[in-house]
Design a protein around this motif. Structure first.
Motif, short mmCIF file in Angstrom:
data_model
loop_
_atom_site.label_atom_id
_atom_site.label_comp_id
_atom_site.label_asym_id
_atom_site.label_seq_id
_atom_site.Cartn_x
_atom_site.Cartn_y
_atom_site.Cartn_z
N GLN A 32 5.73 -15.08 -3.00
CA GLN A 32 6.51 -15.85 -3.97
C GLN A 32 7.05 -17.09 -3.27
N SER A 37 4.08 -17.15 -8.00
CA SER A 37 3.55 -15.99 -7.29
C SER A 37 2.07 -16.20 -6.99
N LYS A 61 8.70 -15.48 0.04
CA LYS A 61 8.90 -14.04 0.18
C LYS A 61 7.60 -13.30 -0.11
N SER A 62 7.46 -12.16 0.54
CA SER A 62 6.26 -11.36 0.34
C SER A 62 6.63 -10.02 -0.28
N SER A 63 5.69 -9.43 -0.98
CA SER A 63 5.91 -8.10 -1.54
C SER A 63 4.62 -7.30 -1.49
N GLN A 64 4.76 -6.00 -1.32
CA GLN A 64 3.60 -5.13 -1.22
C GLN A 64 2.88 -5.02 -2.56
N SER A 66 1.48 -3.36 -5.90
CA SER A 66 2.03 -2.30 -6.73
C SER A 66 1.16 -1.05 -6.64
N SER A 96 6.43 -2.62 6.01
CA SER A 96 6.11 -2.91 4.61
C SER A 96 6.02 -1.61 3.81
N THR A 98 3.65 -1.21 1.74
CA THR A 98 2.25 -1.17 1.32
C THR A 98 1.64 0.22 1.46
#
Length: 282
Positions: A32, A37, A61-64, A66, A96, A98
């Motif tokens: 993001q 995104s 920012k990073s996100s794993q 879903s 993470s 993940t």
């Protein structure tokens, strides 16, 4: 013998041509930035991320992925190859969510999925992914693959240096006061990934000190062993990466190697100028 398919995540830093050649499935993490995104490696290449990083007001920012993203991939593989075994190999759980997302998806999937924590990221994750994919192509059984992955994991090393403390501050890893002192001293923190966890080693003052330290450690760790592969990942530090490679070759001769721009997910936390050295032996 059952067919085995390999799944990983986008932090493995493997080029698309290798992923295609070895039939490796990748579930991307998300970045993001500036209110948008991006799927890592899909909507945003490592080079494009460098440009984005330069104009971002705040730290991306990073996100794993879903659980649903993993579930879609697992179920699609099962649909395409009924009765397949899936080996899903991912970045260290200590950095993470993940791995946990993959694990939850495996529990829900109709496919036969085994999820593995590689205890690494980047090229060191790629060592295990490539090994597993090659063995799967050779129709080796799951048990043999798992045994070999443990061997690779045990014989792998990962070191990372950041060139600026700015991104460690933005990511909350160090305080501003410590960063100010470090910047005044032009400190370049060097760390390892030990048991899957970011572990500070020492602060360096120059790139030469970093290269000398890594080369000495490489010589010690590989003495009397076969160097299976060396991987160097960087973000806007190609010259430094090549200098490090030349230094390693000077003491060890020729060996298989790869130099890659690291994934946006990792670059988010390191910033420009960062470099990572990874290798494994037999």
């Amino acid at each position: 013998m059952l067919m085995i398919k390999i799944v990983t995540d986008s932090t493995c830093d493997l080029p698309k041509e290798i992923l295609k050649k070895l039939d490796i499935y990748v579930v991307p993490l998300t970045i993001q930035a500036n209110g948008e995104s991006y799927l890592d490696g899909v909507d945003l290449s490592p080079k494009e991320f460098v440009d984005l990083l330069a104009i971002s007001n705040d730290l991306p920012k990073s996100s794993q992925p879903s659980v649903g993203s993993f579930l879609d991939v697992y179920d699609q593989i099962e649909s395409d190859y009924p009765g397949v075994e899936i080996l899903s190999i991912h970045m260290t759980e200590k950095m993470s969510g993940t791995y946990r997302s993959a694990e939850l998806a495996a529990e829900q999937s109709k496919a036969n999925v085994m999820v593995i924590d590689s205890a690494f990221i980047s090229g060191a994750l790629a060592f295990q992914v490539e090994e597993a994919a090659q063995m799967a192509i050779e129709e080796k059984p799951m048990g043999a693959i798992l045994t070999q992955l443990q061997n690779v994991r045990d014989q792998s090393h990962l070191y990372i240096m950041v060139d600026t403390l700015e991104y460690l501050v933005k990511g909350g890893r160090i305080g501003k006061g410590k960063a100010l002192l470090g910047s005044l001293l032009k400190v370049k923190p060097l760390a390892s990934l030990d048991n899957g966890e970011y572990t500070p080693i020492k602060n360096m003052r120059t790139h030469k000190q970093v290269i000398d330290y890594l080369t000495e450690g490489f010589a010690h760790a590989t003495k009397g062993k076969v160097i299976k592969k060396v991987s160097i990942s960087h973000i806007e530090a190609e010259g430094l990466a090549n200098r490090l490679l030349d230094s390693l070759k000077a003491i060890a001769g020729n060996f298989p190697y790869a130099i890659n721009i690291t994934s946006p997910i990792i670059s988010t936390h390191t910033g420009p100028g960062a470099i990572a050295l990874m290798y494994y032996t037999d």
